[in-house]
Write a protein that holds these residues in place. Structure first.
Motif, PDB file in Angstrom:
ATOM      1  N   ARG A   1      -1.285   2.701  -8.793  1.00  0.00           N
ATOM      2  CA  ARG A   1      -2.192   3.216  -9.829  1.00  0.00           C
ATOM      3  C   ARG A   1      -3.630   3.274  -9.323  1.00  0.00           C
ATOM      4  O   ARG A   1      -4.411   4.131  -9.739  1.00  0.00           O
ATOM      5  N   GLY A   2      -3.957   2.366  -8.411  1.00  0.00           N
ATOM      6  CA  GLY A   2      -5.300   2.343  -7.859  1.00  0.00           C
ATOM      7  C   GLY A   2      -5.664   3.584  -7.074  1.00  0.00           C
ATOM      8  O   GLY A   2      -6.849   3.838  -6.821  1.00  0.00           O
TER       9      GLY A   2
ATOM     10  N   ARG B   1      -2.460  -0.562 -21.058  1.00  0.00           N
ATOM     11  CA  ARG B   1      -3.579   0.033 -20.336  1.00  0.00           C
ATOM     12  C   ARG B   1      -4.013   1.283 -21.086  1.00  0.00           C
ATOM     13  O   ARG B   1      -3.208   1.894 -21.790  1.00  0.00           O
TER      14      ARG B   1
ATOM     15  N   HIS C   1       0.956  -4.118 -13.147  1.00  0.00           N
ATOM     16  CA  HIS C   1      -0.055  -4.369 -12.125  1.00  0.00           C
ATOM     17  C   HIS C   1       0.170  -3.483 -10.901  1.00  0.00           C
ATOM     18  O   HIS C   1      -0.003  -3.915  -9.757  1.00  0.00           O
TER      19      HIS C   1
ATOM     20  N   SER D   1       0.830  -1.211   0.000  1.00  0.00           N
ATOM     21  CA  SER D   1       0.000   0.000   0.000  1.00  0.00           C
ATOM     22  C   SER D   1       0.859   1.253   0.000  1.00  0.00           C
ATOM     23  O   SER D   1       2.041   1.229   0.382  1.00  0.00           O
TER      24      SER D   1
ATOM     25  N   VAL E   1      -6.923   5.752 -10.443  1.00  0.00           N
ATOM     26  CA  VAL E   1      -7.915   5.288 -11.400  1.00  0.00           C
ATOM     27  C   VAL E   1      -8.253   3.835 -11.091  1.00  0.00           C
ATOM     28  O   VAL E   1      -7.416   3.079 -10.599  1.00  0.00           O
ATOM     29  N   SER E   2      -9.493   3.457 -11.369  1.00  0.00           N
ATOM     30  CA  SER E   2      -9.909   2.065 -11.221  1.00  0.00           C
ATOM     31  C   SER E   2      -9.989   1.472 -12.625  1.00  0.00           C
ATOM     32  O   SER E   2     -10.970   1.645 -13.344  1.00  0.00           O
ATOM     33  N   ASP E   3      -8.926   0.792 -13.030  1.00  0.00           N
ATOM     34  CA  ASP E   3      -8.898   0.204 -14.361  1.00  0.00           C
ATOM     35  C   ASP E   3      -8.137  -1.106 -14.316  1.00  0.00           C
ATOM     36  O   ASP E   3      -7.571  -1.474 -13.291  1.00  0.00           O
ATOM     37  N   GLU E   4      -8.132  -1.809 -15.431  1.00  0.00           N
ATOM     38  CA  GLU E   4      -7.459  -3.097 -15.534  1.00  0.00           C
ATOM     39  C   GLU E   4      -6.610  -3.119 -16.794  1.00  0.00           C
ATOM     40  O   GLU E   4      -6.872  -2.370 -17.747  1.00  0.00           O
TER      41      GLU E   4
END
Length: 429
Positions: A171-172, A280, A167, A137, A175-178
């Protein structure tokens, strides 16, 4: 490596790959105390070859590392693009002329050799290097930012750089992306020259065979003692939604109709591992307080422009240059770093440039992998290109911008069925 740092760092870098080490070196050169945390038990790189264009070799020269990199790599003479079916030449870049244009060479080098060069440079610069440290974290604090690790440890600094890859945990925060799957797979191999198939050895050139729905790249490494190969293809299993995709049977099927020169090389590929190709969608915000994304954490690209590692190296150089510039302006009022100013300047230029690279790489991949009539149209357009036409690479190989106004206009690909197409943009692997 030291697992119990006794001094506070000015900057923490999470991720000890090429981008993380290059950023650590750039900031250590600004007399900052930098510590790098790597999740693996040791610093190292997997994979095979890397292509380093002039926008990267320029920075290596700035760090005093270019001569060493050149001694371990190869300065190829040309990039030659061929049709994968009939082996006909489509177009080429004269890399000696390219060096004259941009002032720095095009270099190919083993990924582990470049990583080792940067690691040794960090050690000489006094960068703290810590292994076995998976980061779980990130959080901002009143005086900077904090990172926490899987074993319960934590560390704080004025700035935390998240160079933690595709990964990325950091980044979280933004933005919430994959990751986006391209359904393409890469196989690689780096083999001794004498083991390579004689009829397909690339000599001093980077040779790229393109399409349909596949491409194959070969070039020399380590002074010509090795041959690097990359085979990329679209996976039918991935398109069908199957979990077990990219397997060796798909590799062989994808290249079954290609020319002898390509199929000779396929016999040498490493078949016990393969790399699924993801990127991404670009994002415009890379900074959250005193936490900044860098490299693949911010802008993982597909490989068609050979700019992934280069963009990460550029990120660290740009940030360090802005640290130096704002420090020079603050000399009279204090010697500390105004991180707000430096990070705002970093974020003003890098996300837009890297968006261009990520989106252009997607377009180049489509161009490379055409089939049928569109493949023939592409081939005709590429053959019509002047060897010394640099309109499609000036924006990427030219000097790295430090301010938005220095960014050249984006080269926007034109569809192949447009009546008056501008020359297509070919490279890399």
């Amino acid at each position: 490596m030291d697992h119990s740092p006794s001094t506070r760092a000015d900057v923490i870098v999470v991720g000890g790959g090429i981008g993380g080490l290059a950023a650590a070196l750039a900031l250590a050169r600004q007399d900052l105390r930098v510590r790098v945390y790597e999740q693996a038990p040791a610093f190292g790189e997997v994979g095979a070859g890397l292509q380093l264009a002039p926008n990267c070799t320029r920075i290596l020269d700035h760090y005093g590392l270019l001569a060493q990199a050149a001694s371990l790599g190869v300065l190829p003479e040309n990039i030659v693009m061929k049709d994968a079916v009939d082996n006909g030449e489509l177009t080429r870049l004269d890399l000696r002329d390219l060096e004259r244009r941009y002032g720095y060479p095009y270099l190919v080098i083993h990924r582990s050799d470049l990583h080792a060069i940067l690691l040794r440079a960090c050690e000489r610069a006094g960068v703290g290097l810590v292994t076995d440290s998976p980061c779980t974290s990130y959080e901002n604090t009143g005086a900077g930012a904090r990172v926490r690790f899987a074993d319960g440890r934590a560390d704080e600094a004025e700035l935390v750089i998240a160079a933690d890859g595709l990964h990325s945990v950091a980044r979280g925060l933004l933005v919430s992306d994959e990751p986006v799957s391209s359904a393409y797979v890469a196989y690689r191999a780096a083999v001794p020259f004498e083991e390579a198939a004689t009829g397909a050895v690339p000599g001093r050139d980077v040779v790229v065979h393109v399409g349909p729905r596949c491409h194959f790249v070969r070039y020399p490494l380590r002074g010509g003692a090795m041959v690097n190969q990359v085979a990329v293809f679209e996976s039918p299993k991935a398109l069908a939604g199957e979990a077990d995709w990219g397997t060796p049977d798909e590799l062989d099927a994808a290249f079954a109709t290609t020319c002898d020169q390509v199929r000779q090389g396929l016999a040498l590929m490493w078949r016990d591992r393969w790399w699924r190709m993801y990127d991404r969608d670009p994002i415009g915000t890379w900074v959250s307080g005193r936490i900044a994304l860098l490299g693949d954490a911010a802008h993982p690209p597909l490989q068609y422009m050979a700019q992934g590692a280069i963009m990460a190296i550029e990120d660290g150089w740009v940030l360090a240059e802005h640290v130096a510039a704002q420090r020079a302006r603050r000399t009279a009022s204090g010697s500390g770093v105004d991180w707000g100013t430096a990070l705002a300047a970093y974020e003003a230029v890098r996300p837009e440039h890297c968006r261009r690279v990520v989106e252009t790489a997607r377009s180049w991949g489509e161009l490379w992998h055409l089939d049928g009539v569109r493949r023939l149209q592409r081939n005709a357009l590429l053959r019509a290109r002047d060897t010394h036409d640099y309109a499609f690479v000036d924006w990427i190989y030219g000097p790295t911008a430090l301010r938005p106004e220095e960014e050249p206009a984006m080269f926007r690909p034109v569809p192949l069925d447009t009546a008056q197409p501008r020359g297509p943009r070919p490279w890399s692997g």
